[in-house]
Structures are given as structure tokens and as C-alpha cells.
Design a protein around this motif. Structure first.
Motif, PDB file in Angstrom:
ATOM      1  N   LYS A   1      66.756  21.447  34.439  1.00 44.37           N
ATOM      2  CA  LYS A   1      66.641  22.146  33.161  1.00 44.37           C
ATOM      3  C   LYS A   1      65.171  22.125  32.781  1.00 44.37           C
ATOM      4  CE  LYS A   1      71.257  21.522  31.449  1.00 44.37           C
ATOM      5  NZ  LYS A   1      72.110  21.165  30.329  1.00 44.37           N
ATOM      6  N   LEU A   2      64.638  23.310  32.502  1.00 42.94           N
ATOM      7  CA  LEU A   2      63.204  23.410  32.299  1.00 42.94           C
ATOM      8  C   LEU A   2      62.716  22.779  31.000  1.00 42.94           C
ATOM      9  CD1 LEU A   2      62.713  27.028  33.634  1.00 42.94           C
ATOM     10  CD2 LEU A   2      62.334  24.888  34.813  1.00 42.94           C
ATOM     11  N   SER A   3      63.490  22.892  29.934  1.00 43.86           N
ATOM     12  CA  SER A   3      63.086  22.302  28.663  1.00 43.86           C
ATOM     13  C   SER A   3      64.337  21.946  27.869  1.00 43.86           C
ATOM     14  CB  SER A   3      62.211  23.274  27.874  1.00 43.86           C
ATOM     15  OG  SER A   3      62.991  24.333  27.357  1.00 43.86           O
TER      16      SER A   3
ATOM     17  N   GLU B   1      71.712  26.418  41.108  1.00 39.22           N
ATOM     18  CA  GLU B   1      71.105  25.256  40.467  1.00 39.22           C
ATOM     19  C   GLU B   1      72.139  24.466  39.672  1.00 39.22           C
ATOM     20  OE1 GLU B   1      67.640  25.886  38.103  1.00 39.22           O
ATOM     21  OE2 GLU B   1      66.388  26.268  39.853  1.00 39.22           O
ATOM     22  N   GLU B   2      73.043  25.157  39.025  1.00 41.55           N
ATOM     23  CA  GLU B   2      74.085  24.482  38.256  1.00 41.55           C
ATOM     24  C   GLU B   2      74.995  23.669  39.188  1.00 41.55           C
ATOM     25  OE1 GLU B   2      77.395  25.351  34.775  1.00 41.55           O
ATOM     26  OE2 GLU B   2      76.461  27.039  35.796  1.00 41.55           O
TER      27      GLU B   2
ATOM     28  N   TRP C   1      66.329  24.862  26.639  1.00 41.93           N
ATOM     29  CA  TRP C   1      66.892  25.744  27.656  1.00 41.93           C
ATOM     30  C   TRP C   1      68.420  25.660  27.583  1.00 41.93           C
ATOM     31  CZ3 TRP C   1      64.048  29.084  30.369  1.00 41.93           C
ATOM     32  CH2 TRP C   1      64.621  29.717  31.468  1.00 41.93           C
TER      33      TRP C   1
ATOM     34  N   TYR D   1      73.079  20.656  40.326  1.00 42.17           N
ATOM     35  CA  TYR D   1      72.995  19.706  39.217  1.00 42.17           C
ATOM     36  C   TYR D   1      74.294  18.903  39.105  1.00 42.17           C
ATOM     37  CZ  TYR D   1      72.601  17.923  34.443  1.00 42.17           C
ATOM     38  OH  TYR D   1      72.570  17.106  33.339  1.00 42.17           O
TER      39      TYR D   1
ATOM     40  N   ASN E   1      70.895  27.333  29.539  1.00 41.34           N
ATOM     41  CA  ASN E   1      71.635  27.331  30.801  1.00 41.34           C
ATOM     42  C   ASN E   1      70.713  27.124  31.986  1.00 41.34           C
ATOM     43  OD1 ASN E   1      74.364  27.679  30.116  1.00 41.34           O
ATOM     44  ND2 ASN E   1      73.998  29.844  29.643  1.00 41.34           N
ATOM     45  N   PHE E   2      71.318  27.016  33.137  1.00 33.86           N
ATOM     46  CA  PHE E   2      70.560  26.918  34.377  1.00 33.86           C
ATOM     47  C   PHE E   2      70.070  28.309  34.751  1.00 33.86           C
ATOM     48  CE2 PHE E   2      73.566  23.454  34.283  1.00 33.86           C
ATOM     49  CZ  PHE E   2      72.783  22.376  34.660  1.00 33.86           C
ATOM     50  N   SER E   3      68.998  28.362  35.516  1.00 34.41           N
ATOM     51  CA  SER E   3      68.459  29.668  35.884  1.00 34.41           C
ATOM     52  C   SER E   3      69.322  30.378  36.925  1.00 34.41           C
ATOM     53  CB  SER E   3      67.012  29.556  36.359  1.00 34.41           C
ATOM     54  OG  SER E   3      66.889  28.558  37.332  1.00 34.41           O
ATOM     55  N   THR E   4      70.041  29.627  37.762  1.00 37.28           N
ATOM     56  CA  THR E   4      70.954  30.245  38.733  1.00 37.28           C
ATOM     57  C   THR E   4      72.235  29.417  38.818  1.00 37.28           C
ATOM     58  OG1 THR E   4      70.147  28.961  40.625  1.00 37.28           O
ATOM     59  CG2 THR E   4      69.003  31.044  40.146  1.00 37.28           C
ATOM     60  N   GLU E   5      73.268  30.029  39.341  1.00 40.77           N
ATOM     61  CA  GLU E   5      74.524  29.310  39.548  1.00 40.77           C
ATOM     62  C   GLU E   5      74.356  28.219  40.609  1.00 40.77           C
ATOM     63  OE1 GLU E   5      77.894  31.798  40.351  1.00 40.77           O
ATOM     64  OE2 GLU E   5      77.486  33.078  38.612  1.00 40.77           O
TER      65      GLU E   5
END
Length: 160
Positions: free
Chosen positions: A104-106, A117-118, A109, A121, A111-115
Motif C-alpha cells: 500500500k503506497l500511503s 498485488e492484493e 490509499w 498481500y 485499494n491495491f493498484s492491481t489484483e
């Protein structure tokens, strides 16, 4: 007899701050036929090896030390190797938590930027949770075994 000479030589090397050479000798001793010598070599290697780079070797040494200690019914040794394994695992878990934070960038933020990445995670989070449970169980067992051995110094190490 030869194991005793090698052990003295390895200790000499450690005292001379020649850890690389000492590690080589202790590695030879870790394959000894004598369980007492093996445990001493495992203990020394746990102090010499890099907690991050040599994580798998450290866990293997701890597991071997735990097995030998259980066979010998040496509760003090068992508690010690359980504690060292829990400590090594905690270092690894700390690294995984850092990686998990990077997904998570901040804080704002959503949501995640891509599925993908989720998924990564969640997989990492599950790994962390499982490992933390193992560490908690190891610490509880280690405390119990140190108390059974009535070893106050070991209890102090475990509490740290």
C-alpha cells in the motif's frame, strides 16, 4: 578425541575473531557422531551465521537441536533451541511485515493498484499470521521447558 581437538580449534578461531574459518570447523563438527558435540557446534553456528542470509540453515540447525534435545530429554537444551528458532523466525517475520507495508503506497490509499498485488498481500499476510502463531507456540514451549529444567539463566534469555 578428534572432535575435542576440532572443537578447541574452532573456539580458538572464534576468539581470534576468525569467524569464517571457525564456521567451517563448526560445520564439520555439526556432522559429528557425538550428539553433545553436534549441539555445541549448532550453538556456535547460530552465533556466527547471518540471521538474514543464512535463515534456512539457522532454522535447520534449530530443528536438529530440538530433535536431539527431545531424544536426550534435555529440557534446558530443548528450551534453548526452541527460543533460538523463535528468535530467528521473528527476524524473518519483521522483514515480511516491511514488504507487506510496501504493497500500500500511503495510509490514504484505498485499494491495491492491481489484483495481483492484493493476492500477494493476502498470501504474505497469511504467511505472517501462521509464522507468528508458530513463534508464540515455540515461546510458550520454550518457557515451559526452561521452567521444567529449573534454569533461571535460560528463563532470563527467553524473556528477553
Amino acid at each position: 578425541m578428534e572432535d575435542e581437538k576440532l572443537l578447541k580449534y574452532a573456539i580458538y578461531l572464534m576468539n581470534a575473531n576468525n569467524k569464517d574459518e571457525a564456521a567451517k570447523v563448526f560445520t564439520v563438527l555439526a556432522n559429528s557422531k557425538d550428539d553433545r558435540t553436534k549441539l555445541q557446534a549448532y550453538d556456535a553456528l547460530l552465533s556466527i551465521l547471518d540471521q538474514i542470509k543464512d535463515y534456512k540453515v539457522i532454522i535447520t540447525l534449530c530443528d536438529n537441536g530440538i530433535k536431539i534435545s527431545q531424544t536426550q530429554k534435555r529440557m534446558d537444551n530443548l528450551a534453548y533451541f526452541q527460543m533460538r528458532k523463535a528468535s530467528a523466525m521473528s527476524v524473518k517475520i519483521g522483514g515480511w511485515k516491511y514488504v507487506r507495508k510496501m504493497f500500500k503506497l500511503s495510509p490514504d490509499w484505498l485499494n491495491f493498484s492491481t489484483e495481483e498485488e492484493e493476492k500477494r498481500y493476502k498470501k504474505l499476510d497469511d504467511k505472517i499470521q501462521d509464522s507468528e502463531k508458530q513463534v508464540d507456540e515455540l515461546c510458550a514451549e520454550s518457557l515451559k521447558n526452561a521452567e521444567l529444567a529449573n534454569n533461571r539463566k535460560l528463563l532470563g534469555m527467553i524473556y528477553l
